[in-house]
Write a protein that holds these residues in place. Structure first.
Motif, PDB file in Angstrom:
ATOM      1  N   GLY A   1       0.935  -1.196   0.155  1.00 36.28           N
ATOM      2  CA  GLY A   1       0.000  -0.073  -0.020  1.00 36.28           C
ATOM      3  C   GLY A   1       0.931   1.263  -0.064  1.00 36.28           C
ATOM      4  O   GLY A   1       2.081   0.971  -0.318  1.00 36.28           O
ATOM      5  N   ALA A   2       0.294   2.190   0.489  1.00 38.91           N
ATOM      6  CA  ALA A   2       0.928   3.646   0.356  1.00 38.91           C
ATOM      7  C   ALA A   2       2.309   3.483   1.385  1.00 38.91           C
ATOM      8  O   ALA A   2       3.372   4.196   1.173  1.00 38.91           O
ATOM      9  N   SER A   3       2.440   2.693   2.302  1.00 38.10           N
ATOM     10  CA  SER A   3       3.667   2.697   3.302  1.00 38.10           C
ATOM     11  C   SER A   3       4.619   1.508   2.780  1.00 38.10           C
ATOM     12  O   SER A   3       5.643   1.569   3.550  1.00 38.10           O
ATOM     13  N   GLY A   4       4.220   1.026   1.771  1.00 35.46           N
ATOM     14  CA  GLY A   4       5.305  -0.096   1.182  1.00 35.46           C
ATOM     15  C   GLY A   4       4.680  -1.506   1.350  1.00 35.46           C
ATOM     16  O   GLY A   4       3.695  -1.554   1.559  1.00 35.46           O
ATOM     17  N   ALA A   5       5.488  -2.426   1.387  1.00 34.95           N
ATOM     18  CA  ALA A   5       5.192  -3.676   1.366  1.00 34.95           C
ATOM     19  C   ALA A   5       5.348  -4.221   2.964  1.00 34.95           C
ATOM     20  O   ALA A   5       6.417  -3.885   3.509  1.00 34.95           O
ATOM     21  N   HIS A   6       4.264  -5.256   3.282  1.00 35.27           N
ATOM     22  CA  HIS A   6       4.496  -5.757   4.685  1.00 35.27           C
ATOM     23  C   HIS A   6       3.737  -7.283   4.568  1.00 35.27           C
ATOM     24  O   HIS A   6       2.963  -7.415   3.800  1.00 35.27           O
ATOM     25  N   ALA A   7       4.437  -7.918   5.383  1.00 33.79           N
ATOM     26  CA  ALA A   7       4.064  -9.378   5.580  1.00 33.79           C
ATOM     27  C   ALA A   7       3.614  -9.635   6.893  1.00 33.79           C
ATOM     28  O   ALA A   7       3.909  -8.937   8.129  1.00 33.79           O
ATOM     29  N   TYR A   8       2.546 -10.411   7.222  1.00 38.84           N
ATOM     30  CA  TYR A   8       1.849 -10.790   8.200  1.00 38.84           C
ATOM     31  C   TYR A   8       1.467 -12.111   8.642  1.00 38.84           C
ATOM     32  O   TYR A   8       1.222 -12.739   7.306  1.00 38.84           O
ATOM     33  N   GLN A   9       1.252 -12.631   9.642  1.00 37.06           N
ATOM     34  CA  GLN A   9       0.675 -14.115   9.780  1.00 37.06           C
ATOM     35  C   GLN A   9      -0.565 -13.739  10.580  1.00 37.06           C
ATOM     36  O   GLN A   9      -0.425 -13.549  11.895  1.00 37.06           O
ATOM     37  N   ILE A  10      -1.760 -14.029  10.039  1.00 36.31           N
ATOM     38  CA  ILE A  10      -2.941 -13.937  10.909  1.00 36.31           C
ATOM     39  C   ILE A  10      -3.456 -15.288  11.372  1.00 36.31           C
ATOM     40  O   ILE A  10      -3.645 -16.338  10.611  1.00 36.31           O
ATOM     41  N   GLU A  11      -3.319 -15.492  12.767  1.00 36.86           N
ATOM     42  CA  GLU A  11      -3.897 -16.814  13.394  1.00 36.86           C
ATOM     43  C   GLU A  11      -5.237 -16.752  13.836  1.00 36.86           C
ATOM     44  O   GLU A  11      -5.838 -15.676  14.445  1.00 36.86           O
ATOM     45  N   ARG A  12      -5.833 -17.855  14.121  1.00 35.96           N
ATOM     46  CA  ARG A  12      -7.182 -18.155  14.496  1.00 35.96           C
ATOM     47  C   ARG A  12      -7.264 -17.325  15.851  1.00 35.96           C
ATOM     48  O   ARG A  12      -8.588 -16.661  15.928  1.00 35.96           O
ATOM     49  N   GLY A  13      -6.476 -17.215  16.753  1.00 36.67           N
ATOM     50  CA  GLY A  13      -6.769 -16.802  17.853  1.00 36.67           C
ATOM     51  C   GLY A  13      -6.755 -15.226  17.961  1.00 36.67           C
ATOM     52  O   GLY A  13      -7.269 -14.477  19.066  1.00 36.67           O
ATOM     53  N   THR A  14      -6.132 -14.702  17.206  1.00 37.74           N
ATOM     54  CA  THR A  14      -6.060 -13.215  16.804  1.00 37.74           C
ATOM     55  C   THR A  14      -6.416 -12.822  15.494  1.00 37.74           C
ATOM     56  O   THR A  14      -5.436 -12.364  14.554  1.00 37.74           O
ATOM     57  N   PRO A  15      -7.582 -12.897  15.112  1.00 41.40           N
ATOM     58  CA  PRO A  15      -8.175 -13.069  13.573  1.00 41.40           C
ATOM     59  C   PRO A  15      -8.243 -11.125  13.237  1.00 41.40           C
ATOM     60  O   PRO A  15      -9.249 -11.275  12.414  1.00 41.40           O
ATOM     61  N   ILE A  16      -7.498 -10.459  13.503  1.00 42.67           N
ATOM     62  CA  ILE A  16      -7.363  -9.233  13.110  1.00 42.67           C
ATOM     63  C   ILE A  16      -6.193  -8.669  12.730  1.00 42.67           C
ATOM     64  O   ILE A  16      -5.096  -8.774  13.039  1.00 42.67           O
ATOM     65  N   LEU A  17      -6.263  -7.966  11.414  1.00 41.16           N
ATOM     66  CA  LEU A  17      -4.954  -7.526  10.504  1.00 41.16           C
ATOM     67  C   LEU A  17      -4.953  -6.013  10.802  1.00 41.16           C
ATOM     68  O   LEU A  17      -6.084  -5.347  10.382  1.00 41.16           O
ATOM     69  N   THR A  18      -4.063  -5.199  11.390  1.00 36.74           N
ATOM     70  CA  THR A  18      -4.123  -3.958  11.607  1.00 36.74           C
ATOM     71  C   THR A  18      -3.271  -3.281  10.489  1.00 36.74           C
ATOM     72  O   THR A  18      -2.258  -3.903  10.298  1.00 36.74           O
ATOM     73  N   LEU A  19      -3.918  -2.544   9.798  1.00 33.18           N
ATOM     74  CA  LEU A  19      -3.379  -1.874   8.392  1.00 33.18           C
ATOM     75  C   LEU A  19      -2.438  -0.827   8.766  1.00 33.18           C
ATOM     76  O   LEU A  19      -2.643   0.172   9.347  1.00 33.18           O
ATOM     77  N   GLU A  20      -0.908  -0.856   8.247  1.00 33.65           N
ATOM     78  CA  GLU A  20      -0.186   0.087   8.445  1.00 33.65           C
ATOM     79  C   GLU A  20      -0.380   1.503   7.463  1.00 33.65           C
ATOM     80  O   GLU A  20      -0.410   1.104   6.477  1.00 33.65           O
ATOM     81  N   ARG A  21      -0.567   2.612   8.078  1.00 39.35           N
ATOM     82  CA  ARG A  21      -0.618   3.549   7.021  1.00 39.35           C
ATOM     83  C   ARG A  21       0.741   4.452   6.775  1.00 39.35           C
ATOM     84  O   ARG A  21       1.685   4.235   7.273  1.00 39.35           O
TER      85      ARG A  21
END
Length: 214
Positions: free
Chosen positions: A194-214
């Motif tokens: 996105g606008a802030s570049g490329a990012h990698a995340y691992q979203i797991e069942r226990g914490t199913p929310i992705l916070t987007l970096e601006r």
């Protein structure tokens, strides 16, 4: 005129996304992959998951129950905002959505059938073969059959989405209701650009929310 972007071009151009894209047959059970590209008000998503995670099997749908399970999974995957929930304030809507189950069995079966036809042609031409040749052919057929079965056992669901978010500044997170829809899923590997570049995340069942970096 509605603007459309090529997610394939983005995945090819950005190493972070390209590395996150899995090849058919190279997946890990319980793990899906999601590539996201955000460009202004447009959000492009490319999703993949092993067949076993969504329907409990990885072969081509054969029985009526198999076909029903695949149809149900595709129907769910065709509604991205029910699986990957955006904040209401972002006012996101679905511009395009497609989903399908891809298997490798077609190629394997073609190879096996072509070989069988060639063997039949040789038998007709030469009349008969000695016992050693028969054993060799049996072994060859067995090898092709094993190859066909191995390929047929790998299937993945693929989905592509284009979303339009009227208030992109409010797109601050994505909630993965996907885990509730498919109980066998354990985590999702996410590659986002996105606008802030490329990012990698691992979203797991226990914490199913992705916070987007601006």
């Amino acid at each position: 005129m509605k603007r459309t972007l090529s997610l394939l071009a983005i995945v090819t151009a950005l190493p972070a996304l390209a590395e996150g894209t899995r090849q058919l047959g190279a997946h890990e059970h319980g793990v899906g992959t999601l590539n996201i590209a955000i460009d202004g008000s447009t959000v492009l998503m490319e999703f993949q998951a092993p067949g076993a995670d969504l329907v409990g099997f990885e072969h081509a749908a054969k029985s009526a129950a198999d076909r029903s399970a695949v149809d149900a999974a595709i129907a769910r995957l065709s509604d991205p905002l029910a699986l990957f929930v955006m904040p209401d304030a972002a006012r996101c809507s679905v511009g395009e959505a497609s989903a399908k189950l891809e298997t490798a069995s077609g190629h394997g079966q073609d190879v096996h059938e072509d070989h069988a036809e060639d063997a039949g042609h040789d038998n007709n031409q030469h009349g008969h073969k000695d016992h050693a040749d028969d054993k060799h052919d049996d072994h060859e057929h067995e090898g092709h059959a094993e190859h066909h079965t191995e390929e047929a056992d790998h299937a993945e669901f693929h989905a592509n989405y284009m979303l339009n978010c009227a208030e992109p500044a409010s797109l601050t997170n994505i909630s993965f209701a996907y885990f509730d829809a498919f109980p066998n899923v354990q985590k999702v590997q996410v590659q986002l650009v996105g606008a802030s570049g490329a990012h990698a995340y691992q979203i797991e069942r226990g914490t199913p929310i992705l916070t987007l970096e601006r």
